[in-house]
Design a protein around this motif. Structure first.
Motif, PDB file in Angstrom:
ATOM      1  N   SER A 171       0.793  -1.227   0.000  1.00 37.60           N
ATOM      2  CA  SER A 171       0.000   0.000   0.000  1.00 37.60           C
ATOM      3  C   SER A 171       0.825   1.276   0.000  1.00 37.60           C
ATOM      4  O   SER A 171       1.841   1.378   0.680  1.00 37.60           O
ATOM      5  N   ARG A 172       0.306   2.250  -0.753  1.00 41.01           N
ATOM      6  CA  ARG A 172       0.873   3.595  -0.719  1.00 41.01           C
ATOM      7  C   ARG A 172       0.343   4.341   0.500  1.00 41.01           C
ATOM      8  O   ARG A 172       0.945   5.297   0.955  1.00 41.01           O
ATOM      9  N   GLN A 173      -0.798   3.900   1.006  1.00 42.95           N
ATOM     10  CA  GLN A 173      -1.423   4.559   2.157  1.00 42.95           C
ATOM     11  C   GLN A 173      -2.444   3.602   2.742  1.00 42.95           C
ATOM     12  O   GLN A 173      -3.244   3.030   2.023  1.00 42.95           O
ATOM     13  N   GLU A 174      -2.415   3.396   4.051  1.00 44.17           N
ATOM     14  CA  GLU A 174      -3.328   2.444   4.679  1.00 44.17           C
ATOM     15  C   GLU A 174      -3.389   2.799   6.156  1.00 44.17           C
ATOM     16  O   GLU A 174      -2.365   3.052   6.774  1.00 44.17           O
ATOM     17  N   ALA A 175      -4.573   2.819   6.723  1.00 43.07           N
ATOM     18  CA  ALA A 175      -4.680   3.133   8.148  1.00 43.07           C
ATOM     19  C   ALA A 175      -4.270   1.918   8.967  1.00 43.07           C
ATOM     20  O   ALA A 175      -3.302   1.939   9.709  1.00 43.07           O
ATOM     21  N   MET A 176      -5.012   0.836   8.814  1.00 43.28           N
ATOM     22  CA  MET A 176      -4.703  -0.381   9.557  1.00 43.28           C
ATOM     23  C   MET A 176      -5.205  -1.528   8.700  1.00 43.28           C
ATOM     24  O   MET A 176      -6.377  -1.576   8.362  1.00 43.28           O
ATOM     25  N   SER A 177      -4.314  -2.422   8.350  1.00 42.58           N
ATOM     26  CA  SER A 177      -4.685  -3.468   7.420  1.00 42.58           C
ATOM     27  C   SER A 177      -5.262  -4.695   8.118  1.00 42.58           C
ATOM     28  O   SER A 177      -4.588  -5.352   8.884  1.00 42.58           O
ATOM     29  N   ILE A 178      -6.517  -4.986   7.826  1.00 38.54           N
ATOM     30  CA  ILE A 178      -7.166  -6.194   8.335  1.00 38.54           C
ATOM     31  C   ILE A 178      -6.507  -7.420   7.710  1.00 38.54           C
ATOM     32  O   ILE A 178      -6.410  -8.483   8.314  1.00 38.54           O
ATOM     33  N   VAL A 179      -6.024  -7.253   6.473  1.00 43.76           N
ATOM     34  CA  VAL A 179      -5.399  -8.361   5.758  1.00 43.76           C
ATOM     35  C   VAL A 179      -4.183  -8.895   6.527  1.00 43.76           C
ATOM     36  O   VAL A 179      -3.923 -10.094   6.545  1.00 43.76           O
ATOM     37  N   VAL A 180      -3.447  -8.008   7.202  1.00 42.26           N
ATOM     38  CA  VAL A 180      -2.309  -8.448   8.025  1.00 42.26           C
ATOM     39  C   VAL A 180      -2.794  -9.429   9.089  1.00 42.26           C
ATOM     40  O   VAL A 180      -2.168 -10.453   9.346  1.00 42.26           O
ATOM     41  N   LEU A 181      -3.928  -9.112   9.706  1.00 45.96           N
ATOM     42  CA  LEU A 181      -4.470  -9.967  10.759  1.00 45.96           C
ATOM     43  C   LEU A 181      -4.910 -11.308  10.193  1.00 45.96           C
ATOM     44  O   LEU A 181      -4.685 -12.356  10.803  1.00 45.96           O
ATOM     45  N   GLU A 182      -5.515 -11.275   9.002  1.00 44.00           N
ATOM     46  CA  GLU A 182      -5.946 -12.526   8.370  1.00 44.00           C
ATOM     47  C   GLU A 182      -4.739 -13.405   8.044  1.00 44.00           C
ATOM     48  O   GLU A 182      -4.772 -14.624   8.257  1.00 44.00           O
ATOM     49  N   ALA A 183      -3.679 -12.796   7.533  1.00 42.65           N
ATOM     50  CA  ALA A 183      -2.467 -13.558   7.233  1.00 42.65           C
ATOM     51  C   ALA A 183      -1.881 -14.119   8.528  1.00 42.65           C
ATOM     52  O   ALA A 183      -1.449 -15.270   8.585  1.00 42.65           O
ATOM     53  N   GLY A 184      -1.876 -13.280   9.568  1.00 44.77           N
ATOM     54  CA  GLY A 184      -1.326 -13.699  10.850  1.00 44.77           C
ATOM     55  C   GLY A 184      -2.042 -14.908  11.413  1.00 44.77           C
ATOM     56  O   GLY A 184      -1.406 -15.872  11.857  1.00 44.77           O
ATOM     57  N   ILE A 185      -3.356 -14.878  11.380  1.00 44.15           N
ATOM     58  CA  ILE A 185      -4.135 -16.009  11.890  1.00 44.15           C
ATOM     59  C   ILE A 185      -3.813 -17.277  11.102  1.00 44.15           C
ATOM     60  O   ILE A 185      -3.839 -18.381  11.625  1.00 44.15           O
ATOM     61  N   SER A 186      -3.463 -17.102   9.817  1.00 47.27           N
ATOM     62  CA  SER A 186      -3.108 -18.248   8.970  1.00 47.27           C
ATOM     63  C   SER A 186      -1.654 -18.669   9.165  1.00 47.27           C
ATOM     64  O   SER A 186      -1.191 -19.609   8.527  1.00 47.27           O
ATOM     65  N   GLY A 187      -0.922 -17.943  10.017  1.00 50.30           N
ATOM     66  CA  GLY A 187       0.474 -18.295  10.280  1.00 50.30           C
ATOM     67  C   GLY A 187       1.417 -17.955   9.145  1.00 50.30           C
ATOM     68  O   GLY A 187       2.442 -18.598   8.957  1.00 50.30           O
ATOM     69  N   LYS A 188       1.073 -16.908   8.374  1.00 44.73           N
ATOM     70  CA  LYS A 188       1.917 -16.516   7.237  1.00 44.73           C
ATOM     71  C   LYS A 188       2.675 -15.228   7.547  1.00 44.73           C
ATOM     72  O   LYS A 188       2.122 -14.298   8.136  1.00 44.73           O
ATOM     73  N   PRO A 189       3.936 -15.161   7.123  1.00 47.72           N
ATOM     74  CA  PRO A 189       4.677 -13.911   7.289  1.00 47.72           C
ATOM     75  C   PRO A 189       4.154 -12.874   6.301  1.00 47.72           C
ATOM     76  O   PRO A 189       3.509 -13.229   5.309  1.00 47.72           O
ATOM     77  N   VAL A 190       4.413 -11.603   6.582  1.00 49.28           N
ATOM     78  CA  VAL A 190       3.962 -10.543   5.697  1.00 49.28           C
ATOM     79  C   VAL A 190       5.101  -9.606   5.350  1.00 49.28           C
ATOM     80  O   VAL A 190       6.038  -9.427   6.121  1.00 49.28           O
ATOM     81  N   LEU A 191       4.990  -9.021   4.178  1.00 48.69           N
ATOM     82  CA  LEU A 191       5.859  -7.925   3.781  1.00 48.69           C
ATOM     83  C   LEU A 191       4.896  -6.765   3.567  1.00 48.69           C
ATOM     84  O   LEU A 191       3.978  -6.874   2.750  1.00 48.69           O
ATOM     85  N   ILE A 192       5.064  -5.710   4.334  1.00 47.39           N
ATOM     86  CA  ILE A 192       4.197  -4.545   4.199  1.00 47.39           C
ATOM     87  C   ILE A 192       5.054  -3.312   3.942  1.00 47.39           C
ATOM     88  O   ILE A 192       6.253  -3.327   4.186  1.00 47.39           O
ATOM     89  N   THR A 193       4.410  -2.259   3.460  1.00 46.14           N
ATOM     90  CA  THR A 193       5.154  -1.020   3.284  1.00 46.14           C
ATOM     91  C   THR A 193       5.087  -0.201   4.569  1.00 46.14           C
ATOM     92  O   THR A 193       4.241  -0.442   5.433  1.00 46.14           O
ATOM     93  N   ASP A 194       5.961   0.759   4.641  1.00 39.51           N
ATOM     94  CA  ASP A 194       6.020   1.636   5.814  1.00 39.51           C
ATOM     95  C   ASP A 194       4.843   2.611   5.846  1.00 39.51           C
ATOM     96  O   ASP A 194       4.761   3.468   6.711  1.00 39.51           O
ATOM     97  N   GLN A 195       3.903   2.453   4.892  1.00 38.95           N
ATOM     98  CA  GLN A 195       2.703   3.294   4.872  1.00 38.95           C
ATOM     99  C   GLN A 195       1.486   2.561   5.437  1.00 38.95           C
ATOM    100  O   GLN A 195       0.379   3.071   5.383  1.00 38.95           O
TER     101      GLN A 195
END
Length: 178
Positions: free
Chosen positions: A101-125
């Motif tokens: 994301s170029r801009q994001e308040a709080m990503s629900i998708v991160v939580l969904e990935a987390g519950i699935s036990g997957k690592p994430v690569l996110i932007t500093d935005q």
């Protein structure tokens, strides 16, 4: 529980490991940054495929054209909106979730990935730099170059990726399940 084989067959993914983008295909969500990063790292990421899951918000044709320019149309998949079992299976089968994301308040998708036990690569935005504190993934600059470096770094160490996924899962379970 999603059915991984059914999901892979439905979207012609074979047994290839894949990187997952989950979200609308629009400028703010940055799918073009991820695709450019993937194209730039295609040799380093040999064997990996890229799956874009989400409704088109005006970028689908541009993204498909970019994939074709880099002769990656066989490794880049556009599966449209996923819900229910397909969505669960996508998270379970993915090696990594990327939120470019170029801009994001709080990503629900991160939580969904987390519950699935997957690592994430996110932007500093993405407003979720906690993932580095808990070692659940990598935070990269919101640019194709930044995401490309992050992809190569995170995917080169499979053991570390597995640990990151478990770390993120623990963090999400302890802080966001209510």
């Amino acid at each position: 529980e999603g059915d991984g084989n059914a999901f892979r067959n439905k979207y012609n993914l074979g047994s290839h490991p894949f990187i997952l983008f989950m979200g609308r295909l629009n400028h703010i969500k940055g799918p073009d940054l991820l695709l450019r990063a993937f194209c730039g790292a295609k040799e380093s990421l040999e064997g990996y495929h890229l799956v874009f899951a989400g409704p088109d918000s005006g970028m689908s044709v541009e993204l498909q054209n970019t994939a074709a320019q880099f002769s990656l149309q066989d490794r880049v998949h556009f599966v449209g909106y996923l819900g229910g079992e397909d969505k669960v299976a996508a998270y379970q089968e993915a090696k990594l979730l990327v939120i470019p994301s170029r801009q994001e308040a709080m990503s629900i998708v991160v939580l969904e990935a987390g519950i699935s036990g997957k690592p994430v690569l996110i932007t500093d935005q993405c407003g979720f730099n906690d993932i580095t504190t808990v070692n659940g993934g990598i935070v990269a600059p919101a640019s194709a170059e930044g995401i490309q470096k992050g992809l190569i770094e995170i995917l080169e160490d499979k053991g570390k990726m597995h640990c990151m996924g478990l770390n993120l899962k623990g963090y999400v379970e302890n802080n966001f399940t209510w």
